[in-house]
Motif scaffolding. Structure first.
Motif, PDB file in Angstrom:
ATOM      1  N   SER A 166      23.856  18.131   1.829  1.00  0.00           N
ATOM      2  CA  SER A 166      23.525  16.836   1.245  1.00  0.00           C
ATOM      3  C   SER A 166      22.147  16.945   0.603  1.00  0.00           C
ATOM      4  CB  SER A 166      23.504  15.743   2.312  1.00  0.00           C
ATOM      5  OG  SER A 166      24.802  15.419   2.739  1.00  0.00           O
ATOM      6  N   LEU A 167      22.022  16.407  -0.581  1.00  0.00           N
ATOM      7  CA  LEU A 167      20.755  16.315  -1.288  1.00  0.00           C
ATOM      8  C   LEU A 167      20.510  14.847  -1.630  1.00  0.00           C
ATOM      9  CD1 LEU A 167      21.228  19.232  -3.870  1.00  0.00           C
ATOM     10  CD2 LEU A 167      20.224  19.379  -1.586  1.00  0.00           C
ATOM     11  N   ILE A 168      19.356  14.564  -2.196  1.00  0.00           N
ATOM     12  CA  ILE A 168      19.087  13.216  -2.699  1.00  0.00           C
ATOM     13  C   ILE A 168      18.197  13.322  -3.919  1.00  0.00           C
ATOM     14  CG2 ILE A 168      17.094  12.816  -1.181  1.00  0.00           C
ATOM     15  CD1 ILE A 168      18.013   9.853  -1.056  1.00  0.00           C
ATOM     16  N   SER A 169      18.488  12.537  -4.939  1.00  0.00           N
ATOM     17  CA  SER A 169      17.623  12.517  -6.115  1.00  0.00           C
ATOM     18  C   SER A 169      16.345  11.761  -5.788  1.00  0.00           C
ATOM     19  CB  SER A 169      18.337  11.862  -7.301  1.00  0.00           C
ATOM     20  OG  SER A 169      18.409  10.457  -7.141  1.00  0.00           O
ATOM     21  N   SER A 170      15.271  12.130  -6.445  1.00  0.00           N
ATOM     22  CA  SER A 170      13.994  11.452  -6.198  1.00  0.00           C
ATOM     23  C   SER A 170      14.077   9.976  -6.557  1.00  0.00           C
ATOM     24  CB  SER A 170      12.879  12.134  -6.993  1.00  0.00           C
ATOM     25  OG  SER A 170      13.243  12.285  -8.359  1.00  0.00           O
ATOM     26  N   GLU A 171      14.857   9.643  -7.603  1.00  0.00           N
ATOM     27  CA  GLU A 171      15.013   8.239  -7.983  1.00  0.00           C
ATOM     28  C   GLU A 171      15.758   7.456  -6.904  1.00  0.00           C
ATOM     29  OE1 GLU A 171      15.819  10.786  -9.882  1.00  0.00           O
ATOM     30  OE2 GLU A 171      14.737  10.615 -11.802  1.00  0.00           O
ATOM     31  N   ALA A 172      16.798   8.059  -6.325  1.00  0.00           N
ATOM     32  CA  ALA A 172      17.545   7.380  -5.267  1.00  0.00           C
ATOM     33  C   ALA A 172      16.680   7.191  -4.024  1.00  0.00           C
ATOM     34  CB  ALA A 172      18.813   8.163  -4.929  1.00  0.00           C
ATOM     35  N   ALA A 173      15.816   8.173  -3.731  1.00  0.00           N
ATOM     36  CA  ALA A 173      14.905   8.035  -2.593  1.00  0.00           C
ATOM     37  C   ALA A 173      13.958   6.859  -2.807  1.00  0.00           C
ATOM     38  CB  ALA A 173      14.118   9.328  -2.394  1.00  0.00           C
ATOM     39  N   ALA A 174      13.448   6.716  -4.023  1.00  0.00           N
ATOM     40  CA  ALA A 174      12.552   5.589  -4.321  1.00  0.00           C
ATOM     41  C   ALA A 174      13.296   4.261  -4.197  1.00  0.00           C
ATOM     42  CB  ALA A 174      11.956   5.752  -5.715  1.00  0.00           C
ATOM     43  N   ARG A 175      14.554   4.231  -4.637  1.00  0.00           N
ATOM     44  CA  ARG A 175      15.350   3.012  -4.495  1.00  0.00           C
ATOM     45  C   ARG A 175      15.586   2.674  -3.022  1.00  0.00           C
ATOM     46  NH1 ARG A 175      18.714   5.379  -8.438  1.00  0.00           N
ATOM     47  NH2 ARG A 175      20.408   5.569  -6.892  1.00  0.00           N
ATOM     48  N   ALA A 176      15.742   3.698  -2.188  1.00  0.00           N
ATOM     49  CA  ALA A 176      15.939   3.462  -0.759  1.00  0.00           C
ATOM     50  C   ALA A 176      14.701   2.821  -0.141  1.00  0.00           C
ATOM     51  CB  ALA A 176      16.268   4.774  -0.048  1.00  0.00           C
ATOM     52  N   VAL A 177      13.522   3.244  -0.589  1.00  0.00           N
ATOM     53  CA  VAL A 177      12.286   2.640  -0.096  1.00  0.00           C
ATOM     54  C   VAL A 177      12.234   1.156  -0.451  1.00  0.00           C
ATOM     55  CG1 VAL A 177       9.768   2.598  -0.375  1.00  0.00           C
ATOM     56  CG2 VAL A 177      10.964   4.784  -0.104  1.00  0.00           C
ATOM     57  N   LEU A 178      12.516   0.822  -1.712  1.00  0.00           N
ATOM     58  CA  LEU A 178      12.498  -0.582  -2.123  1.00  0.00           C
ATOM     59  C   LEU A 178      13.534  -1.380  -1.342  1.00  0.00           C
ATOM     60  CD1 LEU A 178      11.421  -2.785  -4.013  1.00  0.00           C
ATOM     61  CD2 LEU A 178      13.142  -2.075  -5.689  1.00  0.00           C
ATOM     62  N   HIS A 179      14.700  -0.801  -1.126  1.00  0.00           N
ATOM     63  CA  HIS A 179      15.741  -1.470  -0.351  1.00  0.00           C
ATOM     64  C   HIS A 179      15.246  -1.816   1.052  1.00  0.00           C
ATOM     65  CE1 HIS A 179      19.655  -2.198   1.559  1.00  0.00           C
ATOM     66  NE2 HIS A 179      19.262  -1.349   2.499  1.00  0.00           N
ATOM     67  N   LEU A 180      14.611  -0.842   1.721  1.00  0.00           N
ATOM     68  CA  LEU A 180      14.142  -1.074   3.086  1.00  0.00           C
ATOM     69  C   LEU A 180      12.992  -2.075   3.143  1.00  0.00           C
ATOM     70  CD1 LEU A 180      14.312   2.573   4.450  1.00  0.00           C
ATOM     71  CD2 LEU A 180      15.754   0.651   5.141  1.00  0.00           C
ATOM     72  N   LEU A 181      12.219  -2.153   2.087  1.00  0.00           N
ATOM     73  CA  LEU A 181      11.129  -3.133   2.049  1.00  0.00           C
ATOM     74  C   LEU A 181      11.644  -4.558   1.890  1.00  0.00           C
ATOM     75  CD1 LEU A 181       8.432  -1.432  -0.218  1.00  0.00           C
ATOM     76  CD2 LEU A 181       8.231  -1.933   2.226  1.00  0.00           C
TER      77      LEU A 181
ATOM     78  N   LEU B 102       0.858  -1.186   0.000  1.00  0.00           N
ATOM     79  CA  LEU B 102       0.000   0.000   0.000  1.00  0.00           C
ATOM     80  C   LEU B 102       0.887   1.225   0.000  1.00  0.00           C
ATOM     81  CD1 LEU B 102      -2.770   1.485   0.468  1.00  0.00           C
ATOM     82  CD2 LEU B 102      -2.277   1.262   2.932  1.00  0.00           C
ATOM     83  N   VAL B 103       0.686   2.122  -0.970  1.00  0.00           N
ATOM     84  CA  VAL B 103       1.472   3.362  -1.065  1.00  0.00           C
ATOM     85  C   VAL B 103       0.530   4.543  -0.933  1.00  0.00           C
ATOM     86  CG1 VAL B 103       3.062   4.739  -2.443  1.00  0.00           C
ATOM     87  CG2 VAL B 103       3.139   2.229  -2.602  1.00  0.00           C
ATOM     88  N   THR B 104       0.751   5.374   0.070  1.00  0.00           N
ATOM     89  CA  THR B 104      -0.010   6.617   0.187  1.00  0.00           C
ATOM     90  C   THR B 104       0.799   7.742  -0.463  1.00  0.00           C
ATOM     91  OG1 THR B 104       0.948   7.385   2.275  1.00  0.00           O
ATOM     92  CG2 THR B 104      -0.869   5.791   2.407  1.00  0.00           C
ATOM     93  N   GLY B 105       0.089   8.784  -0.894  1.00  0.00           N
ATOM     94  CA  GLY B 105       0.787   9.878  -1.580  1.00  0.00           C
ATOM     95  C   GLY B 105       1.405   9.429  -2.888  1.00  0.00           C
ATOM     96  N   ALA B 106       0.781   8.450  -3.536  1.00  0.00           N
ATOM     97  CA  ALA B 106       1.381   7.791  -4.699  1.00  0.00           C
ATOM     98  C   ALA B 106       1.368   8.643  -5.952  1.00  0.00           C
ATOM     99  CB  ALA B 106       0.654   6.470  -4.973  1.00  0.00           C
ATOM    100  N   THR B 107       0.633   9.741  -5.955  1.00  0.00           N
ATOM    101  CA  THR B 107       0.641  10.628  -7.123  1.00  0.00           C
ATOM    102  C   THR B 107       1.571  11.825  -6.911  1.00  0.00           C
ATOM    103  OG1 THR B 107      -1.292  11.837  -6.288  1.00  0.00           O
ATOM    104  CG2 THR B 107      -1.716   9.979  -7.757  1.00  0.00           C
ATOM    105  N   GLY B 108       2.267  11.852  -5.763  1.00  0.00           N
ATOM    106  CA  GLY B 108       3.134  12.972  -5.444  1.00  0.00           C
ATOM    107  C   GLY B 108       4.522  12.847  -6.043  1.00  0.00           C
ATOM    108  N   PHE B 109       5.369  13.779  -5.688  1.00  0.00           N
ATOM    109  CA  PHE B 109       6.712  13.921  -6.242  1.00  0.00           C
ATOM    110  C   PHE B 109       7.542  12.645  -6.060  1.00  0.00           C
ATOM    111  CE2 PHE B 109      11.042  15.919  -5.226  1.00  0.00           C
ATOM    112  CZ  PHE B 109      11.490  15.807  -6.534  1.00  0.00           C
ATOM    113  N   ILE B 110       7.610  12.140  -4.825  1.00  0.00           N
ATOM    114  CA  ILE B 110       8.376  10.918  -4.564  1.00  0.00           C
ATOM    115  C   ILE B 110       7.494   9.691  -4.679  1.00  0.00           C
ATOM    116  CG2 ILE B 110       9.814   9.698  -2.893  1.00  0.00           C
ATOM    117  CD1 ILE B 110      10.556  12.367  -1.677  1.00  0.00           C
ATOM    118  N   GLY B 111       6.254   9.793  -4.217  1.00  0.00           N
ATOM    119  CA  GLY B 111       5.365   8.621  -4.223  1.00  0.00           C
ATOM    120  C   GLY B 111       5.175   8.018  -5.592  1.00  0.00           C
ATOM    121  N   SER B 112       5.087   8.852  -6.628  1.00  0.00           N
ATOM    122  CA  SER B 112       4.904   8.322  -7.977  1.00  0.00           C
ATOM    123  C   SER B 112       6.107   7.503  -8.419  1.00  0.00           C
ATOM    124  CB  SER B 112       4.650   9.465  -8.967  1.00  0.00           C
ATOM    125  OG  SER B 112       5.737  10.386  -8.969  1.00  0.00           O
ATOM    126  N   LEU B 113       7.302   7.922  -7.992  1.00  0.00           N
ATOM    127  CA  LEU B 113       8.501   7.166  -8.336  1.00  0.00           C
ATOM    128  C   LEU B 113       8.608   5.890  -7.510  1.00  0.00           C
ATOM    129  CD1 LEU B 113      11.106  10.033  -8.769  1.00  0.00           C
ATOM    130  CD2 LEU B 113       9.972   8.714 -10.549  1.00  0.00           C
TER     131      LEU B 113
END
Length: 313
Positions: A199-214, A4-15
């Motif tokens: 320090s910054l983070i790309s939106s794609e890297a943030a999405a990869r971090a989510v998958l990693h933690l899952l 289940l993904v909330t905020g899935a149409t947002g900046f990071i959620g969509s990715l």
């Protein structure tokens, strides 16, 4: 596995959704404005004050939850109560439902503002004591607390807050969008004085971090910090944007003692002071576990600006 993904149409959620689907993970989207006739599983996201049963219903038959929905710190006239409702009350409600009904993990997209203020200078890691300094940061920290309390009450430890620095990518907002607008001029800019490093983070890297933690084996820590591998100065951020926009570099140095009064006169002293802070995130924990951070922030920022310009043409 169904997430289940909330905020899935947002900046990071969509990715996040795109990353999960690429990994062939089944996704359910909880949206405040679900589109009729969608080809995938979409449910309405309950309001923060909805009955507990509404949250149990959206978490039914899923194994994991990724909570991206919330109120960002670039929301114009949001009051502290608005932030608490969107970022703490909603998170607590969802976490209680997930702890009671799902068998897998809850990943909560949080922010370094839950730990430090915009003027903090130093290194940010998982072990630092949180001292949020703004309404947004306090609400994100309260969301973390309520999430972890909900899981602890259920005898579980498989929930974590993923604290992110400023996120860049197509559709970004906040201070980075402001800096890109500032960079979009052929005039010289007095920004070489800005020696603050971030320090910054790309939106794609943030999405990869989510998958990693899952998907990573082993227990989760209560907090994880993600960022690009190397920090970058504010002046270099603007230079990268100017390169992508096809603008001349033309960054000039003016004494900070001159710039501060000008910023104060324009009502931007707080913003100016925040640009002078050095905030370096330490992503070594995630990297040691096999997560891959972005390694060339300058070129990625330049590409974001180039794509932004191309869309306007």
């Amino acid at each position: 596995m169904k997430v289940l993904v909330t905020g899935a149409t947002g900046f990071i959620g969509s990715l996040v959704v795109r990353q999960l689907r690429h990994a062939q993970v089944e996704v359910r989207i909880a949206s405040r404005r679900p589109q009729p006739g969608a080809a995938y599983d979409v449910v309405p996201l309950p309001a923060f004050d909805a009955p507990a049963q509404a949250f149990l219903a959206i978490a039914k038959d899923v194994t994991h939850v990724v909570h991206c929905a919330g109120l960002n710190n670039d929301a114009g006239n949001a009051a502290e109560a608005d932030y608490l409702n969107a970022n703490a009350e909603l998170t607590g409600q969802l976490a209680r439902a997930a702890a009671a009904q799902t068998s897998g993990r809850l990943i909560y997209l949080s922010s370094i503002r839950a730990a430090v203020g915009a003027n903090f200078s130093g290194t940010i890691d998982e072990d630092m004591a949180p001292v949020p300094q703004c309404a947004y940061g306090r609400s994100k920290r309260e969301g973390e607390v309520r999430m972890l309390d909900a899981y602890a009450s259920a005898g579980r430890r498989d929930a974590t807050a993923l604290r992110l620095p400023q996120v860049y990518g197509s559709g970004m907002g906040g201070a980075l969008a402001t800096l890109m607008r500032l960079a979009d001029t052929a005039l010289p800019l007095p920004t070489a004085t800005l020696r603050g490093v971030r320090s910054l983070i790309s939106s794609e890297a943030a999405a990869r971090a989510v998958l990693h933690l899952l998907t990573r084996p082993g227990p989760l820590r209560p907090v994880h910090v993600a960022s690009d591998l190397s920090p970058i100065s504010i002046a270099a951020i603007i230079e990268a944007f100017r390169q992508g926009l096809g603008r001349p570099r033309r960054l000039i140095a003016l004494p900070a003692g001159l710039m501060r009064p000008v910023a104060s006169l324009l009502g931007k002293r707080t913003f100016w002071d925040s640009l002078s802070a050095t905030q370096i995130c330490d992503p070594s924990l995630l990297v040691s576990e096999g997560w891959s951070p972005e390694t060339d922030t300058f070129q990625r920022l330049s590409e974001v600006a180039r794509r932004s310009k191309a869309r306007r043409v």
